[in-house]
Enzyme design. Structure first.
Site, PDB file in Angstrom:
ATOM      1  N   PRO A 163       0.791  -1.224   0.000  1.00 19.34           N
ATOM      2  CA  PRO A 163       0.000   0.000   0.000  1.00 19.34           C
ATOM      3  C   PRO A 163       0.827   1.280   0.000  1.00 19.34           C
ATOM      4  O   PRO A 163       0.259   2.368  -0.134  1.00 19.34           O
ATOM      5  CB  PRO A 163      -0.763  -0.100   1.316  1.00 19.34           C
ATOM      6  CG  PRO A 163       0.185  -0.837   2.228  1.00 19.34           C
ATOM      7  CD  PRO A 163       0.955  -1.773   1.364  1.00 19.34           C
ATOM      8  N   SER A 164       2.151   1.196   0.166  1.00 23.62           N
ATOM      9  CA  SER A 164       2.932   2.417   0.388  1.00 23.62           C
ATOM     10  C   SER A 164       3.214   3.153  -0.924  1.00 23.62           C
ATOM     11  O   SER A 164       3.085   2.587  -2.012  1.00 23.62           O
ATOM     12  CB  SER A 164       4.259   2.079   1.073  1.00 23.62           C
ATOM     13  OG  SER A 164       5.108   1.433   0.153  1.00 23.62           O
ATOM     14  N   CYS A 165       3.651   4.413  -0.785  1.00 23.39           N
ATOM     15  CA  CYS A 165       3.940   5.243  -1.966  1.00 23.39           C
ATOM     16  C   CYS A 165       5.367   5.022  -2.436  1.00 23.39           C
ATOM     17  O   CYS A 165       6.049   5.974  -2.825  1.00 23.39           O
ATOM     18  CB  CYS A 165       3.751   6.713  -1.625  1.00 23.39           C
ATOM     19  SG  CYS A 165       2.087   7.100  -1.144  1.00 23.39           S
ATOM     20  N   ASP A 166       5.868   3.807  -2.343  1.00 26.38           N
ATOM     21  CA  ASP A 166       7.221   3.510  -2.807  1.00 26.38           C
ATOM     22  C   ASP A 166       7.117   2.509  -3.943  1.00 26.38           C
ATOM     23  O   ASP A 166       6.483   1.460  -3.783  1.00 26.38           O
ATOM     24  CB  ASP A 166       8.045   2.922  -1.641  1.00 26.38           C
ATOM     25  CG  ASP A 166       9.519   2.862  -1.977  1.00 26.38           C
ATOM     26  OD1 ASP A 166       9.837   2.366  -3.080  1.00 26.38           O
ATOM     27  OD2 ASP A 166      10.338   3.313  -1.160  1.00 26.38           O
TER      28      ASP A 166
ATOM     29  N   ASN B 222       5.184   5.623   5.786  1.00 29.73           N
ATOM     30  CA  ASN B 222       3.940   6.132   5.165  1.00 29.73           C
ATOM     31  C   ASN B 222       2.771   6.165   6.157  1.00 29.73           C
ATOM     32  O   ASN B 222       1.611   6.149   5.759  1.00 29.73           O
ATOM     33  CB  ASN B 222       3.503   5.251   3.982  1.00 29.73           C
ATOM     34  CG  ASN B 222       4.221   5.561   2.684  1.00 29.73           C
ATOM     35  OD1 ASN B 222       3.660   5.408   1.615  1.00 29.73           O
ATOM     36  ND2 ASN B 222       5.463   6.002   2.754  1.00 29.73           N
TER      37      ASN B 222
END
Ligand SMILES: Cc1ncc(COP(=O)(O)O)c(C=O)c1O
Length: 415
Positions: free
Chosen positions: A361-364, A405
């Site tokens: 789910p992270s923005c990475d 995050n």
């Protein structure tokens, strides 16, 4: 809790490698768990306990079962559970009660074991990279067995833990392992011989050699290949007046991920045959440091689908984003190395499945777990559905970041 029969000997034993100790009978209650499946206990817990975040549930009876299976498969070998695989206090205390010893990687793990009432004499400091003050701490607490693969480390141990027992870790190739540990740890056998010599000069007690064939090792012959080298080393050192007696077989015992794996008995047979072949009548002490093999199959993560999408309307492949990913416990999916089995709340509803990319789910953008490993999930899968990630008891809870995050670290419960 499961109990071994009175005949089970899980103590540290010194015996000739080729003395084939008859395996004791082992009767366990309840019956053997279905390997790699979510146990009844875990399913009940998930059914009765809602969460709005991912949770790892550990079934401690399966940890017991796995320990007893391995102790039975290798009755002449002392088991040192590799605490790093899952350092939950409940697990350490269960294993301690069964007679396990512990392989520790840091001062923190020494302190953890001591705080669980485990005597320091049951610990082996297996990390080859240690601060001198941490060696001193462990030694003062009563730890007397240390791993080494470099001259400078030996000098630290000689100063901080005078007279301690040491074993030298040798390099292995890690072929056949899904999570190889090659290169970073160990040295060549030639260098190991020099270090064992040097250990004696420094007033230490050179006990023997350790190796690790790579984690999640599917090749049963991996131990034999290294044991051949180790036995040859022992003989060369005998001729130079250094008599070693300790062989540390490391870890490598598998959990059941996507590929089928052999049981503890097959590993025990292969290793015992190899020890007999390579060491003949020589008196040696063998120890093993299983991590994944004891706790991997005992854990299941319940996660939730956050989004199902496509990058191009004409593409078949769907992107399935879970509320757990590479940074929240599933770090071993790096390079798609460890391939967990998945179960969804839509399974059985429709036979139709389609290819997916599975991501966290992270923005990475590195937070993509499986893109090439051909994962297929039900076409009806949608946001809010449950996904069980099976056999996730090892190397998950401690790999989870703290608040990356804004996601909380992976919660774990022991049942
Ligand atoms: C020194 C040592 N022993 C044992 C283990 C446990 O290995 P496994 O989980 O493959 O049993 C490891 C894993 O990194 C290790 O570094």
């Amino acid at each position: 809790m499961l109990q071994p029969d009175s005949g089970v000997d899980v103590r540290f034993v010194r015996s000739p490698a080729n003395l084939r100790v008859t395996r004791p009978t082992l009767s366990l209650v309840p019956s053997a768990p279905q390997r790699g499946e979510a146990s009844e206990k875990i399913r009940r817990f998930f059914a009765e306990t809602p969460h709005d975040h991912p949770v790892l549930a550990m079934d401690l009876d399966i940890v017991d079962w796995n320990y007893l299976q391995l102790a039975w498969a290798l009755p002449e070998t002392a088991i040192y559970y590799a605490v790093k695989a899952n350092p939950a206090r409940e697990i350490l205390m269960r294993l301690a009660a069964l007679g396990s010893r512990f392989d520790v990687a840091s001062r923190g793990e020494v302190e953890l074991c001591l705080s669980c009432g485990i005597d320091a004499s049951r610990l082996s400091f297996g990390n080859t990279i240690k601060k001198e003050r941490d060696i001193a701490f462990a030694h003062a607490a009563g730890v007397s067995l240390f791993s080494v693969d470099a001259d400078e480390e030996l000098e630290k141990i000689a100063r901080a833990a005078p007279g301690a027992d040491v074993f030298v870790r040798i390099l292995t190739k890690g072929e056949g392992a899904e999570w190889p540990l090659s290169r970073k740890f160990g040295c060549t056998p030639e260098m190991a011989e020099e270090l064992l010599f040097r250990a004696r000069e420094l007033g230490l007690n050179p006990r023997g050699v350790s190796f690790h064939v790579g984690s999640q090792q599917a090749d049963l012959s991996a131990w034999d290949a290294v044991l051949a080298e180790v036995a040859a080393m022992f003989e060369r050192l005998d001729r130079k007046g250094i008599h070693l007696d300790l062989v540390n077989l490391g870890g490598g015992f598998p959990a059941k991920y996507r590929n089928d794996v052999r049981g503890a008995e097959a590993y025990g047979d292969a290793i015992r045959d190899a020890l007999a072949r390579r060491f003949g009548n020589r008196e040696i002490t063998t120890i093993a440091e299983p991590g994944r093999g004891l706790v991997g199959d005992a854990g299941v993560i319940r996660s939730e689908v956050v989004l199902v999408s496509r990058k191009d309307a004409s593409e078949d492949v769907r992107w399935v984003f879970l509320d757990i990913g590479m940074f929240s416990g599933l770090a071993e999916t790096m390079g798609e190395a460890i391939k967990y089995r998945l179960e969804t709340s839509r399974d059985g509803e429709s036979a139709e499945t389609g290819r997916v990319v599975l991501a966290g789910p992270s923005c990475d953008s590195a937070d993509v777990m499986y893109e090439h490993a051909d994962y297929r999930l039900p076409v009806s899968l949608t946001a809010g559905d449950e996904v069980l990630i099976l056999s996730t008891g090892a190397y998950t809870s401690t790999y989870s970041s703290v608040g990356f995050n804004g996601f909380p670290p992976l919660e774990m419960v022991c049942l």
